[in-house]
Design an enzyme around this catalytic site. Sequence first.
Site, PDB file in Angstrom:
ATOM      1  N   ASN A  11     -15.882  15.758  22.644  1.00 16.26           N
ATOM      2  CA  ASN A  11     -15.161  14.576  23.386  1.00 16.26           C
ATOM      3  C   ASN A  11     -13.758  14.385  22.800  1.00 16.26           C
ATOM      4  O   ASN A  11     -12.599  13.944  23.575  1.00 16.26           O
ATOM      5  CB  ASN A  11     -16.079  13.309  23.239  1.00 16.26           C
ATOM      6  CG  ASN A  11     -17.356  13.325  24.140  1.00 16.26           C
ATOM      7  OD1 ASN A  11     -17.220  13.738  25.444  1.00 16.26           O
ATOM      8  ND2 ASN A  11     -18.461  13.276  23.385  1.00 16.26           N
ATOM      9  N   LYS A  12     -13.786  14.502  21.451  1.00 18.80           N
ATOM     10  CA  LYS A  12     -12.334  14.465  20.875  1.00 18.80           C
ATOM     11  C   LYS A  12     -11.499  15.497  21.123  1.00 18.80           C
ATOM     12  O   LYS A  12     -10.289  15.304  21.391  1.00 18.80           O
ATOM     13  CB  LYS A  12     -12.561  14.614  19.148  1.00 18.80           C
ATOM     14  CG  LYS A  12     -13.026  13.161  18.557  1.00 18.80           C
ATOM     15  CD  LYS A  12     -12.800  13.615  17.059  1.00 18.80           C
ATOM     16  CE  LYS A  12     -13.716  12.533  16.237  1.00 18.80           C
ATOM     17  NZ  LYS A  12     -13.290  12.585  14.928  1.00 18.80           N
ATOM     18  N   ASP A  68     -10.019  11.703  11.031  1.00 19.74           N
ATOM     19  CA  ASP A  68     -11.271  10.885  10.845  1.00 19.74           C
ATOM     20  C   ASP A  68     -10.924   9.581  11.348  1.00 19.74           C
ATOM     21  O   ASP A  68      -9.804   8.813  11.236  1.00 19.74           O
ATOM     22  CB  ASP A  68     -11.639  10.750   9.313  1.00 19.74           C
ATOM     23  CG  ASP A  68     -13.126  10.344   9.087  1.00 19.74           C
ATOM     24  OD1 ASP A  68     -13.876  10.675   9.818  1.00 19.74           O
ATOM     25  OD2 ASP A  68     -13.463   9.583   8.164  1.00 19.74           O
ATOM     26  N   PHE A 148     -17.014   7.798  24.123  1.00 24.02           N
ATOM     27  CA  PHE A 148     -18.100   7.970  23.135  1.00 24.02           C
ATOM     28  C   PHE A 148     -17.892   6.954  22.162  1.00 24.02           C
ATOM     29  O   PHE A 148     -17.135   6.243  21.966  1.00 24.02           O
ATOM     30  CB  PHE A 148     -17.986   9.385  22.918  1.00 24.02           C
ATOM     31  CG  PHE A 148     -16.684   9.686  22.229  1.00 24.02           C
ATOM     32  CD1 PHE A 148     -16.413   9.885  20.797  1.00 24.02           C
ATOM     33  CD2 PHE A 148     -15.405  10.046  22.956  1.00 24.02           C
ATOM     34  CE1 PHE A 148     -15.211  10.291  20.069  1.00 24.02           C
ATOM     35  CE2 PHE A 148     -14.213  10.421  22.370  1.00 24.02           C
ATOM     36  CZ  PHE A 148     -14.189  10.506  20.872  1.00 24.02           C
ATOM     37  N   ASP A 151     -17.255   2.915  22.009  1.00 21.73           N
ATOM     38  CA  ASP A 151     -16.248   2.551  23.209  1.00 21.73           C
ATOM     39  C   ASP A 151     -16.959   1.636  23.914  1.00 21.73           C
ATOM     40  O   ASP A 151     -16.107   0.799  24.674  1.00 21.73           O
ATOM     41  CB  ASP A 151     -15.979   3.772  23.952  1.00 21.73           C
ATOM     42  CG  ASP A 151     -14.924   4.766  23.462  1.00 21.73           C
ATOM     43  OD1 ASP A 151     -14.406   4.295  22.185  1.00 21.73           O
ATOM     44  OD2 ASP A 151     -14.687   5.730  23.718  1.00 21.73           O
ATOM     45  N   LYS A 171      -6.456   4.836  27.866  1.00 21.63           N
ATOM     46  CA  LYS A 171      -7.124   5.138  26.338  1.00 21.63           C
ATOM     47  C   LYS A 171      -6.234   5.861  25.611  1.00 21.63           C
ATOM     48  O   LYS A 171      -6.055   5.408  24.193  1.00 21.63           O
ATOM     49  CB  LYS A 171      -8.559   5.536  26.640  1.00 21.63           C
ATOM     50  CG  LYS A 171      -9.146   5.507  25.175  1.00 21.63           C
ATOM     51  CD  LYS A 171     -10.474   6.188  25.008  1.00 21.63           C
ATOM     52  CE  LYS A 171     -11.167   6.053  23.739  1.00 21.63           C
ATOM     53  NZ  LYS A 171     -12.425   7.019  23.602  1.00 21.63           N
TER      54      LYS A 171
END
Length: 193
Positions: A11-12, A68, A148, A151, A171
């Site tokens: 997802n990132k 992070d 994810f 969120d 976003k």
Amino acid sequence: MEIVFATNNLNKLKEVQSIMPTHIKLLSLKDIGCFEDVPETQNTIEGNAIQKAEYVKTQFGHDCFADDTGLEVAVLDGSPGVYSARYAGAQRSAEDNMTKLLSELQNKPNRSAQFKTVIALSLNNELHTFTGICKGAIIEEKLGEKGFGYDPVFLPDGHNQTFAEMDLALKNTIGHRGKAISQLIHFLNRDIT
């Protein structure tokens, strides 16, 4: 230019690839043959980002960046913070984490929170960090199917949609990771030109 994004979180990876300029080719850990868990044993968000970037650079020899992210809730003294992914246990379940968070915030009027992302870049044997913060509040129930992590319960200041209800472009514009990534991109563009 090729650079490794030190994450196993697809997802990132997708989120970041969508805003990277075309002249920067993003490689995943899988692309460089890194299949082990990259260590994250520091007690700060910044410390974890630096540890991950330095690990990939040392073990695999690639310029890379690592991030992070933590959710910091004011009334919980900044928790879950660096432990956001494992807040409800080692299983790293987003559902369990949100359930625990909502339970701990029951009957608490102050629901202000912020997402904080730190990106550590190891490039040409130098280390640089970039920080993005998005302030908001934790709502009382989950809303939205996108995104994810936390969120569905995070409502950014000035908006009437949770991160999980927003499209990715919005976003990325207002979010913590997007802010940190735009600083990274600005730095990389300056480094190239």
